[in-house]
Every structure is written in C-alpha cells, then in structure tokens.
Motif scaffolding. Structure first.
Motif, PDB file in Angstrom:
ATOM      1  N   LEU A   1    -103.531  21.676 -67.601  1.00 35.16           N
ATOM      2  CA  LEU A   1    -104.145  22.495 -68.647  1.00 35.16           C
ATOM      3  C   LEU A   1    -103.640  22.094 -70.031  1.00 35.16           C
ATOM      4  CD1 LEU A   1    -103.795  26.012 -66.980  1.00 35.16           C
ATOM      5  CD2 LEU A   1    -105.973  24.879 -67.471  1.00 35.16           C
ATOM      6  N   VAL A   2    -102.361  21.759 -70.113  1.00 36.10           N
ATOM      7  CA  VAL A   2    -101.724  21.534 -71.407  1.00 36.10           C
ATOM      8  C   VAL A   2    -102.294  20.296 -72.100  1.00 36.10           C
ATOM      9  CG1 VAL A   2     -99.536  21.176 -72.611  1.00 36.10           C
ATOM     10  CG2 VAL A   2     -99.628  22.644 -70.591  1.00 36.10           C
ATOM     11  N   ALA A   3    -102.361  19.186 -71.386  1.00 34.69           N
ATOM     12  CA  ALA A   3    -102.860  17.950 -71.993  1.00 34.69           C
ATOM     13  C   ALA A   3    -104.307  18.103 -72.432  1.00 34.69           C
ATOM     14  CB  ALA A   3    -102.720  16.791 -71.004  1.00 34.69           C
ATOM     15  N   ALA A   4    -105.119  18.749 -71.607  1.00 32.25           N
ATOM     16  CA  ALA A   4    -106.534  18.918 -71.950  1.00 32.25           C
ATOM     17  C   ALA A   4    -106.703  19.766 -73.208  1.00 32.25           C
ATOM     18  CB  ALA A   4    -107.277  19.551 -70.780  1.00 32.25           C
TER      19      ALA A   4
ATOM     20  N   GLY B   1    -106.081  20.558 -63.472  1.00 32.39           N
ATOM     21  CA  GLY B   1    -105.870  21.415 -64.623  1.00 32.39           C
ATOM     22  C   GLY B   1    -106.696  21.000 -65.821  1.00 32.39           C
ATOM     23  N   SER B   2    -106.870  19.692 -66.002  1.00 32.11           N
ATOM     24  CA  SER B   2    -107.649  19.196 -67.135  1.00 32.11           C
ATOM     25  C   SER B   2    -109.102  19.639 -67.043  1.00 32.11           C
ATOM     26  CB  SER B   2    -107.566  17.668 -67.194  1.00 32.11           C
ATOM     27  OG  SER B   2    -106.248  17.246 -67.466  1.00 32.11           O
TER      28      SER B   2
ATOM     29  N   TRP C   1    -113.730   6.531 -72.358  1.00 32.36           N
ATOM     30  CA  TRP C   1    -112.734   6.997 -71.383  1.00 32.36           C
ATOM     31  C   TRP C   1    -112.304   5.859 -70.464  1.00 32.36           C
ATOM     32  CZ3 TRP C   1    -113.628   7.379 -65.977  1.00 32.36           C
ATOM     33  CH2 TRP C   1    -112.607   7.991 -65.249  1.00 32.36           C
ATOM     34  N   PHE C   2    -113.256   5.035 -70.018  1.00 31.42           N
ATOM     35  CA  PHE C   2    -112.939   3.930 -69.122  1.00 31.42           C
ATOM     36  C   PHE C   2    -112.033   2.914 -69.806  1.00 31.42           C
ATOM     37  CE2 PHE C   2    -114.302  -0.155 -66.988  1.00 31.42           C
ATOM     38  CZ  PHE C   2    -113.663   0.112 -65.785  1.00 31.42           C
ATOM     39  N   ALA C   3    -112.247   2.698 -71.109  1.00 28.07           N
ATOM     40  CA  ALA C   3    -111.351   1.803 -71.856  1.00 28.07           C
ATOM     41  C   ALA C   3    -109.929   2.351 -71.836  1.00 28.07           C
ATOM     42  CB  ALA C   3    -111.845   1.651 -73.290  1.00 28.07           C
ATOM     43  N   GLY C   4    -109.787   3.669 -71.980  1.00 28.65           N
ATOM     44  CA  GLY C   4    -108.463   4.275 -71.910  1.00 28.65           C
ATOM     45  C   GLY C   4    -107.839   4.153 -70.534  1.00 28.65           C
ATOM     46  N   VAL C   5    -108.649   4.335 -69.483  1.00 24.94           N
ATOM     47  CA  VAL C   5    -108.146   4.211 -68.115  1.00 24.94           C
ATOM     48  C   VAL C   5    -107.608   2.800 -67.870  1.00 24.94           C
ATOM     49  CG1 VAL C   5    -108.839   4.136 -65.687  1.00 24.94           C
ATOM     50  CG2 VAL C   5    -109.571   6.037 -67.137  1.00 24.94           C
TER      51      VAL C   5
ATOM     52  N   ALA D   1    -111.256  16.877 -72.775  1.00 26.51           N
ATOM     53  CA  ALA D   1    -110.553  17.228 -71.539  1.00 26.51           C
ATOM     54  C   ALA D   1    -110.628  16.054 -70.559  1.00 26.51           C
ATOM     55  CB  ALA D   1    -111.159  18.478 -70.916  1.00 26.51           C
ATOM     56  N   LEU D   2    -111.788  15.410 -70.486  1.00 33.71           N
ATOM     57  CA  LEU D   2    -111.912  14.205 -69.659  1.00 33.71           C
ATOM     58  C   LEU D   2    -110.963  13.131 -70.170  1.00 33.71           C
ATOM     59  CD1 LEU D   2    -113.345  12.439 -67.499  1.00 33.71           C
ATOM     60  CD2 LEU D   2    -115.006  11.822 -69.281  1.00 33.71           C
ATOM     61  N   TRP D   3    -110.911  12.927 -71.476  1.00 32.77           N
ATOM     62  CA  TRP D   3    -110.017  11.920 -72.044  1.00 32.77           C
ATOM     63  C   TRP D   3    -108.568  12.169 -71.637  1.00 32.77           C
ATOM     64  CZ3 TRP D   3    -109.458   7.265 -73.751  1.00 32.77           C
ATOM     65  CH2 TRP D   3    -108.301   6.911 -74.442  1.00 32.77           C
ATOM     66  N   SER D   4    -108.179  13.432 -71.543  1.00 32.18           N
ATOM     67  CA  SER D   4    -106.786  13.748 -71.219  1.00 32.18           C
ATOM     68  C   SER D   4    -106.380  13.266 -69.828  1.00 32.18           C
ATOM     69  CB  SER D   4    -106.546  15.266 -71.326  1.00 32.18           C
ATOM     70  OG  SER D   4    -107.142  15.964 -70.247  1.00 32.18           O
ATOM     71  N   THR D   5    -107.361  12.869 -68.996  1.00 36.67           N
ATOM     72  CA  THR D   5    -107.047  12.378 -67.647  1.00 36.67           C
ATOM     73  C   THR D   5    -106.839  10.865 -67.605  1.00 36.67           C
ATOM     74  OG1 THR D   5    -109.364  11.973 -66.974  1.00 36.67           O
ATOM     75  CG2 THR D   5    -108.505  14.206 -66.699  1.00 36.67           C
TER      76      THR D   5
END
Length: 393
Positions: free
Chosen positions: A311-314, A248-249, A13-17, A133-137
C-alpha cells in the motif's frame, strides 16, 4: 476501465521492469561471477548494490537536470546506457572493469526510473492513480524476473551471455519509446527545486524502503540461520515475500480516491506501515514466542506483512503529482520530483540491508522488529508532514 492511454502506460512500466531486472540478474549470477573473477563475498555484495549508487548520490540533481530535456529522450538514453553498460560488463576481463560498467549502468537505471513515472503522470490523466500504483510494482516484478530467469539460465549458459541477454532485452523498449505519442513535456527552462512537501513525502518513502529492502535483503540469511531452512527454500520464500507487495499496490489503486482527499491516502499509508510492523514481531519473534513457531509460520508472517506494505509504495507514487498540484507547483516539476524520490528510495535501499544485518549481529534477530517499528513511525511522519505542507500553501 482501461483507456487508450494504457498501451503507453504499459510500455513505460515495462521499461521500468526491465531496468529493475538489472538488480535481480546480478544477485543470481554472483556465484558464477565470483568463481570466474575470484571476488570475496563483500565484493560480490558491492557488485549487486552498485546499481543503486547513481540514485543514492545523484537522484535529486539528476531529476532537476533531466527536467530541462524531453522525458522521452531521457528514457531512451537511459535504456541505451543500461544496455551498453551490460554489454561492457559481459566483455569485462576483470572485476575492476565490471565495477565500472556497473556504475555506468546505475546512471542509466536512474534515468529510466526518473523519466518513466514522469511520462506516466503526464499521459495518464484520470487514470493516474491506477497507473502510478502499477508503476510502484516495477521493482518487485523486475527483481523477481531478473533473479528467476538468470538463476534458471545460469546452469545452462555462461554468465556473460546472460548479461548480453538483459542488455538486448532493455533495448527492446527503444522502438516504442521513440514512437511515444506527442504529449505535453512540461520542460523546465531553469533549475527549479520541488516544494518542501515533495521532500517530506520522499523522506517518508526513504524510511519505508529502508525497512522494506532491509528485511527482504536479509530474509534469506535469517530464515537459513535462525530457522534452519535450506538456502533454496529461503530464497523462494523471499521471492514470494517480494512479489506479495504487488497485492497491496493494486489494492491501493482501487482505494486511494481522488487527489483532493488527503485523509484516505494517509490512512492507507498508516495501514501499510502499522499492520506490517505488528506482523514483524511474529516474523522476528523473541525467545518466548519463537518456541511456539516454525520457520514456515515466520515466513508466512513476513509474506503477509509485505503484502500489506505494498500500500505504501503505491500511495507514495500516486500522491507525488497530487502534492505538486496541492502545493501550487507546476506539473513541470514532476521530473525533478521523481529525482528526489529516486534519491531517497535508493538511499534507503543501500542503508537497509547493512542496518538490519548490523542490528541482528549485535543484538539478535528479535531486535529487527522494534527497529522496523521505529522506521515505520518515521516513515508515517514523513508522509503526514508532506500532506500538511501541501495543504498549507
């Protein structure tokens, strides 16, 4: 409860951020870059959006090709490419080379956002719903980080030094990436295409990113032009609206349920689209309602809409591996599927702001709300069609 998988999930996730921070950094540094290199406003906007060029043009193909390689290798090479392009951009003597560096950076960004969620899906196990869901953020957090840190630092250091900083920050993920525990990589030996259910889901996601990024991209101009807010205040309100999607995520992570229940995820998507669509009629009011509202009230409506729309992205990212399984497809298609998602998401991000800008300039800001409502209907249809196709196998 967090399991032993979470250190790996958090690293990915941190790599994505950090990859998404490359979107925000350029937006914050553009005033300084324009002053140094003499860019027009249009050229500056292109400089910001170019990082989506790789995904919008090559996402699906890149995902299919990447599926033949180790996910860890794709992630590591993507990080190196982002960092190398960032350093090249810092050394660019003119706008032409800066554009070239930005295009290369877009390919690295695409590799990261294809590989990281694929590895998360492979390693998360029973935590996959919460993990994805975490990734979606990663995009709202990354954009907020890149914009805020670069904006604050821009008054103290040269913009070229900030580009070097973000390049080195991206490289900090390499040691952890190279030490990722052994996991089933599920590599493809041929060139397999994801099932139609994934394409329908991605289409729904693409319409969502069109409306979401379109509104956020034009929100500072709207709040400033139509409501008289200062540029600084409009920027803060936009940052809050973007960050609000995280609420929402995380709500979706707790509510989405198991992979066999298709009705609950679809209901969450419907809430994440219908409620914001209604709120946008307050956020972009017609003349009658506008007279009773203030700029702060309008901004609050848009912030609330974005909080629910998270909600949608998650759900989209969480349902991707589930729909693969329900379609009878192998998990080895997860990387190719993330490529399809990247392509539709990036295309929506590119189309959204100019679409909203065109509608507003042609027919007025109040027409943005019905356009968003129409895109919401198309998005929901894509999600529903994807679930139906997966159930018909």
């Amino acid at each position: 409860m967090m399991t032993g998988r979470w250190p790996t999930i958090l690293l990915l996730w941190f790599a994505g951020v950090l990859a998404a921070a490359q979107l925000g950094k350029m937006a914050a540094l553009i005033p300084a870059i324009r002053a140094d290199l003499g860019l027009s406003l249009t050229s500056a906007g292109l400089m910001v959006s170019l990082i989506e060029a790789g995904g919008a043009s090559l996402g699906a193909v890149a995902g299919i090709l990447a599926a033949r390689f180790s996910g860890r290798a794709v992630l590591a090479f993507g990080a190196i490419l982002v960092a190398t392009a960032g350093i090249a951009a810092a050394l660019a003597p003119d706008a032409t080379l800066l554009y070239a560096a930005r295009l290369i950076e877009s390919i690295g960004y695409l590799m990261v956002v294809i590989a990281a969620p694929s590895l998360i899906a492979m390693t998360a196990g029973r935590d996959s719903g919460a993990a994805l869901a975490l990734w979606s953020t990663f995009v709202p957090i990354g954009i907020a980080s890149g914009t805020i840190l670069s904006g604050v630092a821009a008054s103290w250091v040269d913009w070229r030094l900030m580009l070097v900083f973000w390049a080195l920050a991206m490289l900090t993920t390499l040691p952890g990436t190279l030490r990722l525990p052994a996991m089933a990589e599920h590599r493809q030996t041929g060139f397999a295409v994801p099932p139609l259910a994934i394409w329908a889901l991605a289409l729904g996601f693409g319409f969502y990113t069109t409306l979401e990024v379109g509104v956020l991209g034009m929100l500072p101009a709207y709040l400033s032009d139509a409501w008289g807010l200062s540029i600084g205040t409009a920027g803060v309100m936009t940052g809050i609206a973007s960050a609000a999607t995280i609420a929402g995520s995380f709500a979706a992570a707790r509510l989405i349920g198991n992979g066999d229940d298709a009705q609950r995820p679809l209901a969450l998507v419907a809430i994440g689209l219908v409620v914001p669509a209604a709120l946008f009629f307050v956020g972009f009011p017609g003349e009658g309602l506008a007279s009773a509202l203030s700029g702060s009230a309008v901004a609050a409506a848009v912030i609330a809409a974005n909080a629910v729309s998270g909600l949608v992205a998650a759900v989209a990212f969480a349902r991707l591996p589930m729909l693969l399984r329900r379609s009878g497809a192998a998990l080895s298609l997860i990387t190719a599927s993330n490529g399809v998602f990247a392509q539709f998401g990036a295309a929506g991000s590119l189309i959204g702001p100019p679409l909203v800008g065109y509608v507003a300039s042609r027919w007025g800001w109040s027409t943005v709300a019905p356009v968003v409502a129409g895109l919401s209907i198309l998005s929901l249809a894509g999600f529903a069609f994807g679930e139906r196709l997966a159930a018909r196998r």
